[in-house]
Write a protein that holds these residues in place. Structure first.
Motif, mmCIF file in Angstrom:
data_model
loop_
_atom_site.group_PDB
_atom_site.id
_atom_site.type_symbol
_atom_site.label_atom_id
_atom_site.label_comp_id
_atom_site.label_asym_id
_atom_site.label_seq_id
_atom_site.Cartn_x
_atom_site.Cartn_y
_atom_site.Cartn_z
ATOM 1 N N ARG A 241 0.980 -6.522 -0.431
ATOM 2 C CA ARG A 241 0.899 -5.882 0.890
ATOM 3 C C ARG A 241 -0.406 -5.133 1.075
ATOM 4 O O ARG A 241 -0.418 -4.003 1.541
ATOM 5 C CB ARG A 241 2.071 -4.924 1.084
ATOM 6 C CG ARG A 241 3.407 -5.616 0.971
ATOM 7 C CD ARG A 241 4.526 -4.727 1.435
ATOM 8 N NE ARG A 241 5.817 -5.279 1.074
ATOM 9 C CZ ARG A 241 6.952 -4.613 1.154
ATOM 10 N NH1 ARG A 241 6.937 -3.368 1.559
ATOM 11 N NH2 ARG A 241 8.083 -5.205 0.826
ATOM 12 N N GLY A 242 -1.480 -5.776 0.674
ATOM 13 C CA GLY A 242 -2.780 -5.193 0.934
ATOM 14 C C GLY A 242 -3.182 -4.077 -0.013
ATOM 15 O O GLY A 242 -4.217 -3.445 0.172
ATOM 16 N N GLN A 243 -2.356 -3.812 -1.008
ATOM 17 C CA GLN A 243 -2.713 -2.788 -1.980
ATOM 18 C C GLN A 243 -3.069 -3.476 -3.293
ATOM 19 O O GLN A 243 -2.436 -4.449 -3.672
ATOM 20 C CB GLN A 243 -1.504 -1.881 -2.253
ATOM 21 C CG GLN A 243 -0.916 -1.287 -1.007
ATOM 22 C CD GLN A 243 -1.149 0.207 -1.002
ATOM 23 O OE1 GLN A 243 -0.729 0.913 -1.899
ATOM 24 N NE2 GLN A 243 -1.845 0.690 0.001
ATOM 25 N N LEU A 244 -4.056 -2.918 -3.980
ATOM 26 C CA LEU A 244 -4.350 -3.418 -5.312
ATOM 27 C C LEU A 244 -3.350 -2.773 -6.257
ATOM 28 O O LEU A 244 -3.309 -1.546 -6.365
ATOM 29 C CB LEU A 244 -5.786 -3.045 -5.705
ATOM 30 C CG LEU A 244 -6.218 -3.503 -7.100
ATOM 31 C CD1 LEU A 244 -6.203 -5.016 -7.200
ATOM 32 C CD2 LEU A 244 -7.627 -2.994 -7.406
ATOM 33 N N VAL A 245 -2.537 -3.559 -6.910
ATOM 34 C CA VAL A 245 -1.473 -2.964 -7.712
ATOM 35 C C VAL A 245 -1.673 -3.079 -9.207
ATOM 36 O O VAL A 245 -1.090 -2.309 -9.956
ATOM 37 C CB VAL A 245 -0.082 -3.524 -7.342
ATOM 38 C CG1 VAL A 245 0.411 -2.896 -6.070
ATOM 39 C CG2 VAL A 245 -0.102 -5.023 -7.231
#
Lengths: 626, 436
Positions: A241-245
């Motif tokens: 969802r668009g986050q670097l995890v």
């Protein structure tokens, strides 16, 4: 030595002599499950998971990870003996294993889960209490240990001993009471600690930074390159969802051999920071890009040496190429300082590749604490010493971690006198007949050495003893920026205009600055006084290439898209160039790459970017596959 | 000195124990003057070549007395004497096999006999340095060895020129820290090197890569203590004792429900009836023999009906057991086999090093299952679990023999005393002893 012919489950294959049975099976696509075996660690045959039936051989199953193939060997992984042995071992592993799958971060990419489905018994006979430990144990701020899940494969302790040369983890007690523990319960401090997360075949060692963030099937990843230093380790960047995890290793035997350091693995919180800048501002008020860039151009054009420019350490080759157009034109004469640079000059002549360290018989390391400067190169040096018997000579005023090898020769030079010590080495006993190539690695002693002379002395030594040099750049694309002509080393005090791209200059904003444009991704106190603020993208959004310290050009694949109002850096530079009066027009990064490849020999590789589609994601086996 | 419980004095089969009981035999001057000590070393250093020594031991057919019974002469020949770099001799004095005290018997009574054997072995395989790895609990024997080594050094038998020969020899002692697994040769080497005592994967074997990755000869105390006799009298003379494939004599430690427990020197091939009933006097008044372990607790049990089994390795293998360490544990009919097996599994689980999955987990799972059975909470399920665990512990599943031994305890007691297990698990009763 000639290849060896072996038959596995009826399939014939010829493999190099010395290949282990488990590796030969892998070549045929046959899975022999393993826990303790890892292709980068010494084999131990501890977990007994890889039991197979071998002919010729005793009437008992043998471990496939400790047995090299022999001519005419017949391996059976599907005979009743082998099948039952594997199922029994799996059952034993599960006896005390907690039913944590719903809350365990490893679920979905867990070899224990996968093997149980593929090789274990369909029903459980385990009834009764399981062994309990206090959990989770925070081994450090980034790693958690769950002793109940641990299958005691010892990959973590062996990795620390063999690869990292540190003894941070050990095993306490014995028998079924055994557990993994850090020495004296101290938190892990090694910069190499994060690799144990990838090594652990179960959810015993997990990342606290990524804890409970997502399931493997919820993420996509791209195959790209780390942005933290000049080694250029290959990594996978995972987004959700668009986050670097998370960041994991993408094994490249030429550079990193499957290891990354903790900076690369854990330092990405800034990418997801909600306070990230998103719109340009002029004197604090929201503005359009056009207006903001016009304001920047007005503030920096034609200032000559009164203009100071701070460039980020991870400027890509494409951005550097564009910036050179600016520096040769409207910004001519400006003083340029690249953030995080060493004082090393441009490379002259051939330099070593990282993989060349494997064959070196003597490795000389000058003016650098490699564990801190170029961590994964440090691991490669350690491998050469411990697994191939290379000798190490260190020239450094202070102790370094390579001193842990008692055979290391450490010459403590007075700061500033490293070149003299290098010149003395030509007559050193070890270098008289090294018995093979010599590698000479040199850093800049963090500013204490005179670099032109040090570089020259290293090159002279290399020529004298039959070796080659490796300049240890530190900033991510330092070599690329230098070769593109923008890797500046100028002092910025006294400038009246400042273009600060990336983090603010380490020496601070000069008091003489009257106009400042800051191009950064996070709000910072130093930038509050800037006249124009431009929002920058993060490393996870950047397209382009880096040149690592050995000169290899590597292509980036960002996992996160640049969403408006953010603009990609090359686009901003193009528009800034236009605002400054240049005729710049590029349809995309590829257009810049083509031009740069033609203009700069070192960037010739840019003419052939790899296919835009990343390799398909293997479904069952995740990044920490056995 | 404590009362001598076992063989001593003149007898045809007293090859090792002939001089035991001589006052002050542990002193070098007594060992030399009264017991013919160090004559074999003199003969080896001055009159024989290393290759001759190896051949003599090969001719004798001597088999390792630690438990595995490997041909000693063949083991010696595995060390490449001419390869560059140091080679070592390591003596396994860890003696932790339950029921075994023969090595202690030798070290307490005639430590010099052991030292002499070590020195001859070192000369034979090209080693200058030997270590004796002695279990930490053996305070007394350790003290005896310390004194004996000091005497040997003072006499010049250990040092740069033993008996004037230009071949330096030294012996050092290393004390263990309380782990049965250190009796396993590669775990012993790990402990000697200062590391966690866990067995290594084999190959490579210690003869190729042993202590500190050097070629190493690893032998048991009794094995090496037999060498002086063989050198003095010749290998051909040794073969005249015992059986064809198991020549010579061995020390058998007899313990448990017997009237005269002790360490008896027995000619191989004698029956266990001779050892248990005649030498050790059999069970006490009013009780009958029930079961015995012929070679330490790791050897599969044999019931009373098999008392006439012979003591040589082949006969024991045919009886589905093994010679092991020669520790004979005798149990009479007042004891419950299931309880005994449970106690033994507790030992193996406690001593498991934890390196390999089946032994680490299986041992503990077996203990918990035995607990349930003995608490009258058992059923067919528990019996099934014990059988499956026993299966999972054997047949190459484990990294070393500790796991196999635990499996054999379960296996062999099931084989011969199934009814007792079913009494406990299915009928929740025990027909033995006070519960009968």
């Amino acid at each position: 030595m000639p290849d060896v012919n072996v038959t596995i489950d009826g399939h014939k294959i010829a493999v190099p002599a010395g290949t282990l049975v488990v590796e030969a099976a892998k070549l045929l696509g046959i899975e022999i499950p393993v826990f303790c075996y890892h292709h980068k660690l010494e084999t131990v045959g501890a977990c007994r998971m890889c039991l197979v039936e071998l002919t010729p051989g005793p009437p008992r199953p043998q471990t496939g990870c400790t047995t090299p193939v022999a001519e005419g060997m017949v391996v059976k992984t599907l005979s009743p003996m082998a099948v039952q042995a594997r199922a029994d071992i799996l059952e034993f592993e599960l006896v005390n294993h907690p039913l944590d799958c719903p809350v365990c971060d490893k679920g979905g990419e867990c070899p224990l889960q996968d093997f149980t489905f593929r090789h274990g018994y369909p029903t459980s006979r385990i009834d009764g209490p399981r062994l309990h430990f206090k959990k989770p144990i925070p081994l450090s701020e980034t790693i958690a240990l769950d002793r109940e899940r641990c299958v005691l494969c010892y990959r973590c302790t062996r990795y620390y001993d063999e690869v990292a040369w540190e003894q941070e983890l050990t095993v306490g007690q014995r028998g079924v009471q055994s557990f993994i523990t850090s020495q004296f319960d101290q938190p892990l401090q090694s910069i190499f600690s994060g690799n144990i997360i990838d090594l652990c075949p179960v959810g015993a060692l997990t990342s606290r930074v990524w804890r409970f963030e997502s399931r493997p099937w919820d993420m996509t990843h791209t195959e790209t390159v780390c942005s933290k230093c000049a080694v250029g380790c290959n990594v996978n960047l995972w987004q959700r969802r668009g986050q670097l995890v998370r960041v994991t290793s993408r094994e490249n035997d030429d550079i990193d051999e499957g290891w990354i350091c903790d900076r690369g693995r854990f330092d990405y919180a800034d990418v997801n920071d909600p306070s990230r800048l998103r719109t340009p501002r002029i004197n604090g008020a929201k503005a359009t890009w056009a207006d903001a860039l016009t304001a920047v151009a007005g503030g920096i054009k034609g200032k000559g040496a009164k203009l100071g420019i701070s460039l980020p350490k991870d400027i890509t080759n494409e951005e550097a190429f564009l910036f050179r157009r600016l520096l040769e034109g409207p910004l001519k004469g400006a003083r340029v300082k690249m953030h995080g640079r060493t004082a090393l000059p441009a490379p002259v002549g051939a330099t070593l590749r990282i993989k060349d360290l494997d064959a070196a018989r003597v490795i000389v390391i000058v003016a650098s604490d490699t564990e801190d400067d170029v961590p994964i190169v440090n691991l490669r040096i350690k491998k050469a010493a411990s697994k191939r018997g290379a000798r190490l000579i260190v020239i450094h005023p202070d102790g370094v971690d390579l001193d842990r090898d008692p055979r290391t020769i450490h010459i403590r030079n007075a700061p500033g006198k490293a070149a003299a010590e290098v010149r003395k080495l030509a007559t050193h006993a070890l270098l008289k007949s090294p018995g093979g190539p010599v590698a000479i690695l040199y850093g800049d002693g963090h500013g204490s050495e005179e670099m032109a002379d040090l570089a020259k002395s290293c090159r002279e030594l290399a020529d004298a003893v039959g070796g080659d040099v490796m300049p240890l750049y530190r900033a991510t694309n330092e070599r690329g920026a230098i070769e593109a002509g923008v890797g500046g080393w100028d002092q910025l005090d006294g400038v009246e205009a400042l273009l600060s791209w990336g983090p603010p200059p380490t020496a601070g904003i000069p008091s003489s600055v009257k106009f400042m444009a800051a191009w950064d991704h996070l709000p910072r106190p130093e930038n509050e006084k800037s006249n124009v603020m431009l929002p920058a993208t993060t490393f996870a959004q950047r397209q382009g290439t880096y040149t690592n310290l050995e000169g290899t050009v590597q292509f980036l694949r960002p996992p996160i898209e640049v969403d408006p109002p953010l603009k990609e850096s090359w686009e901003v530079l193009t528009e800034l160039g236009v605002a400054l009066g240049l005729n710049l027009d590029y349809a995309g990064v590829f257009a810049i790459q083509r031009e740069a490849a033609a203009a700069i020999p070192a960037l010739a590789a840019l003419a052939q970017p790899p296919s835009p589609e990343p390799a398909p994601d293997p479904v069952l086996i995740g990044p920490a596959h056995p | 000195m404590a009362e001598l419980r076992g063989s001593f004095g003149v007898a045809r089969n007293h090859l090792l124990t002939r001089w035991f009981g001589t006052e002050d035999l542990h002193r070098l001057e007594v060992y030399e003057s009264k017991a013919g000590g160090y004559a074999a070393l003199r003969k080896a250093l001055l009159d024989m070549k290393p290759a001759d020594l190896v051949n003599e031991v090969k001719t004798s057919g001597l088999r390792g007395r630690g438990g595995a019974g490997f041909a000693t002469g063949v083991k010696w020949s595995f060390i490449n004497r001419d390869a560059p770099g140091p080679k070592y001799v390591v003596v396994n004095a860890d003696e932790s096999e339950p029921g075994t005290s023969k090595d202690r018997y030798i070290m307490e009574n005639s430590p010099h006999m052991l030292l002499e054997g070590i020195m001859i072995a070192a000369y034979a395989v090209g080693a200058n340095q030997a270590w004796v790895y002695i279990r930490g609990e053996y305070d007394g024997p350790h003290r005896m060895l310390v004194e004996a080594i000091a005497e040997a050094r003072a006499k010049g038998y250990l040092g740069p020129k033993p008996m004037g020969v230009n071949y330096p020899l030294d012996i050092q002692l290393y004390r263990g820290h309380g782990a049965y697994i250190c009796g396993e040769e590669t775990a012993l080497l790990e402990s000697l090197e200062g590391k966690r005592a866990q067995p290594r994967s084999r190959p490579p074997f210690p003869a190729v890569k042993g202590a500190w990755a050097r070629p190493t000869l690893l032998n048991n105390v009794e094995t090496l203590s037999t060498v002086p006799w063989i050198i003095n009298n010749g290998g051909a003379a040794y073969v005249k004792f015992g059986t064809e494939k198991s020549p010579g004599t061995r020390l058998m430690s007899v313990s448990g429900n017997v009237r005269k427990p002790g360490v008896y020197e027995v000619e191989l091939g004698q029956t266990f009836r001779h050892v248990i009933m005649e030498l050790a006097g059999g069970p006490p008044e009013g009780r009958r023999m029930k079961v015995f372990w012929p070679g330490g607790s790791s050897a599969p049990v044999l019931p009373e009906s098999m008392l006439d089994t012979h003591t040589d390795m082949e006969a024991l293998a045919a009886a589905r057991s093994m010679g092991g360490s020669g520790g004979v544990i005798v149990m009479d009919d007042s004891h419950c086999v299931v309880k005994a097996a449970s106690r033994l599994l507790r030992f193996y689980a406690h001593e498991s090093c934890g390196k390999c999955t089946p032994c680490r987990v299986g041992g503990d799972w077996a203990v918990r299952t035995y607990d349930r059975i003995l608490a009258n909470e058992g059923s067919q399920v528990e019996l099934g679990i014990l059988e499956r665990v026993a299966d999972g512990l054997q047949n190459g599943r484990c990294l070393c023999g500790l796991g196999d031994s635990a499996g054999w305890v379960i296996d062999s007691t099931f084989r011969h005393f199934r009814e007792e297990y079913e009494d406990h698990a299915l009928r929740h009763t025990c027909k033995v002893g006070s519960d009968a």
